[in-house]
Enzyme design. Structure first.
Site, PDB file in Angstrom:
ATOM      1  N   HIS A   1     231.835 -19.218  47.932  1.00 62.42           N
ATOM      2  CA  HIS A   1     231.477 -17.987  48.646  1.00 62.42           C
ATOM      3  C   HIS A   1     232.614 -16.965  48.624  1.00 62.42           C
ATOM      4  CE1 HIS A   1     227.935 -20.065  50.283  1.00 62.42           C
ATOM      5  NE2 HIS A   1     228.737 -21.094  50.486  1.00 62.42           N
TER       6      HIS A   1
ATOM      7  N   SER B   1     246.526   3.655  32.167  1.00 63.80           N
ATOM      8  CA  SER B   1     245.789   4.772  32.754  1.00 63.80           C
ATOM      9  C   SER B   1     246.303   6.079  32.173  1.00 63.80           C
ATOM     10  CB  SER B   1     245.950   4.783  34.278  1.00 63.80           C
ATOM     11  OG  SER B   1     245.520   6.011  34.822  1.00 63.80           O
TER      12      SER B   1
ATOM     13  N   LYS C   1     249.576   1.632  36.001  1.00 61.34           N
ATOM     14  CA  LYS C   1     248.381   0.798  35.837  1.00 61.34           C
ATOM     15  C   LYS C   1     248.461  -0.119  34.610  1.00 61.34           C
ATOM     16  CE  LYS C   1     245.171   0.713  37.884  1.00 61.34           C
ATOM     17  NZ  LYS C   1     243.976   1.554  37.749  1.00 61.34           N
TER      18      LYS C   1
ATOM     19  N   GLU D   1     236.622  -6.476  31.762  1.00 62.93           N
ATOM     20  CA  GLU D   1     235.586  -5.663  32.399  1.00 62.93           C
ATOM     21  C   GLU D   1     234.457  -5.332  31.432  1.00 62.93           C
ATOM     22  OE1 GLU D   1     238.572  -3.402  35.560  1.00 62.93           O
ATOM     23  OE2 GLU D   1     237.863  -2.368  33.762  1.00 62.93           O
TER      24      GLU D   1
END
Length: 420
Positions: free
Chosen positions: A146, A267, A273, A280
């Site tokens: 969970h 980035s 970043k 992704e």
């Protein structure tokens, strides 16, 4: 002048807009090497059966060996393009054959090769996970249910769970290959041919394991396409789960791992970043894969026997699905190969004082307390804010999976991947 194989029936040729809508050359040109192989095998069979002159069969095979497809506005598909490029030899090769069994033959040959290639890609990713487990598998980490910390486990156990999923993908792709391994050549448009063909010899030459039993089924069956798209979809589901964990683990909030610079992007505005774009994108493409599967099944649903032009849509779904999975497997393998594990950060999360609650309850069971009573007692102590130092998280993980047992599981997983 139109090179359509059916041009003798209709005068004047197709309207350019209709031809543009129905043409498939740009999609199915990747079937060229498989169609050339099948056409050569068919021509040799026609020569052996005395259906075309032996010298014509030899000339056709020699010409097919040197054919290079250049798009032509009059070509509907790769099959008509081949006949056009054969010139005066073209009319001889189509005896006893329809585009229906022709495309099925090429597509099945392609599907078999695609399954072999994808199995290799899945295997490489699984082995990368196992190499990481061999290196850092004894790192202690929290297992989750969970999305909440649950029990301390070894990193190797977690990585092996992904490997077993991938092992099933390998087996599933092998099953798809077996489904595709049936030659449809000789089925014609749907009813076979009155010519004395020899489908078995062509099937053997092309490396098929079996010959079709029913000609109508042979030209209309796309089960192997649907199974291939499904196998890729489920593999993508597994990759998406792995990708999600890469995204989480490499975030500052978790800090369990760090991607190699070669597996991350930056980035355009934020200099600090380091983004897990490959993970992704693999996660995102899983959604596209699910959509392709639904689309293909919707296309196949309710088609009357035998062939319908709707079936032309099988190729784009199969090709795009295989291409996306191939590239996702390679990208995630690079992510795993260069992944750095922060063992201290993992161990700190695993030893937060709550993850051993189950082990404490089970210790009470060993001391003679009914489990439900033990569960209630430990739960009350957690609710009161107590944190437990004993047993230590590493001791708890060891009690449930001794290091020797973990090593044995990893060895079995490696054997299953490499031998499967």
């Amino acid at each position: 002048m139109s090179s359509a194989l059916w041009a003798g029936r209709l005068a004047g040729g197709l309207h350019p807009d209709v031809l543009a809508f129905t043409a498939s050359l740009e999609v199915d040109r990747r079937l060229l090497p498989f169609d050339l192989r099948a056409s050569a095998a068919h021509a040799r069979m026609l020569g052996r059966q005395g259906l075309i002159p032996a010298e014509k069969a030899e000339q056709i095979c020699a010409a097919l060996a040197s054919v290079e497809i250049e798009p032509d506005a009059t070509d509907e598909d790769v099959h008509s393009a081949i006949e056009r490029l054969l010139g005066e030899l073209g009319p001889w090769v189509h005896a006893g054959r329809s585009r229906n069994d022709q495309v099925q033959t090429a597509m099945r040959l392609w599907a078999k090769d695609a399954c072999d290639e994808l199995q290799g890609g899945v295997r490489d990713l699984a082995l990368a996970l196992l190499d990481l487990a061999d290196r850092d598998g004894d790192a202690l980490m929290p297992g989750y249910t969970h999305g909440q910390r649950a029990q301390p486990i070894w990193l190797g156990q977690h990585l092996a769970a992904h490997v077993w999923s991938l092992r099933r993908d390998i087996a599933r792709l092998a099953g798809v290959r077996a489904t595709a391994d049936v030659s449809p050549l000789g089925a014609g448009a749907l009813a076979g041919s009155s010519l004395p063909l020899d489908p078995a010899s062509v099937a053997a030459e092309l490396g098929f394991g079996a010959v079709f039993e029913n000609s109508m089924d042979a030209v209309s069956d796309r089960d192997y396409c649907a199974e291939l798209v499904f196998a890729c979809t489920l593999a993508f589901v597994h990759l998406s789960r792995l990708a999600e964990e890469l995204v989480l683990w490499t975030s500052a909030e978790y800090g369990f791992a760090q991607l190699a610079d070669s597996a991350a992007t930056g980035s355009s505005i934020m200099p600090q970043k380091k983004n897990p774009d490959a993970a992704e994108l693999a996660r995102g493409k899983a959604g596209t894969a699910v959509g392709r599967l639904a689309g293909l099944l919707a296309t196949l649903k309710g088609l009357p026997l035998a062939y319908n032009r709707d079936l032309q849509e099988d190729k784009r779904a199969c090709f795009d699905q295989v291409d996306d999975l191939r590239s996702a497997l390679a990208a995630l393998r690079v992510c795993i190969e260069g992944l750095g594990i922060d063992r201290a950060r993992m161990a700190a999360a695993a030893g937060d004082g709550t993850t051993v609650a189950t082990d404490l309850a089970e210790q009470l069971v060993k001391d003679g307390v009914p489990f439900r009573h033990a569960h209630a007692e430990v739960a009350a102590r957690v609710a009161a804010g107590e944190r437990f130092d004993s047993p230590a998280a590493a001791d708890a993980a060891t009690a449930r999976q001794p290091p020797a047992a973990l090593r044995a599981q990893l060895a079995r997983a490696r054997s299953a991947v490499t031998d499967g």
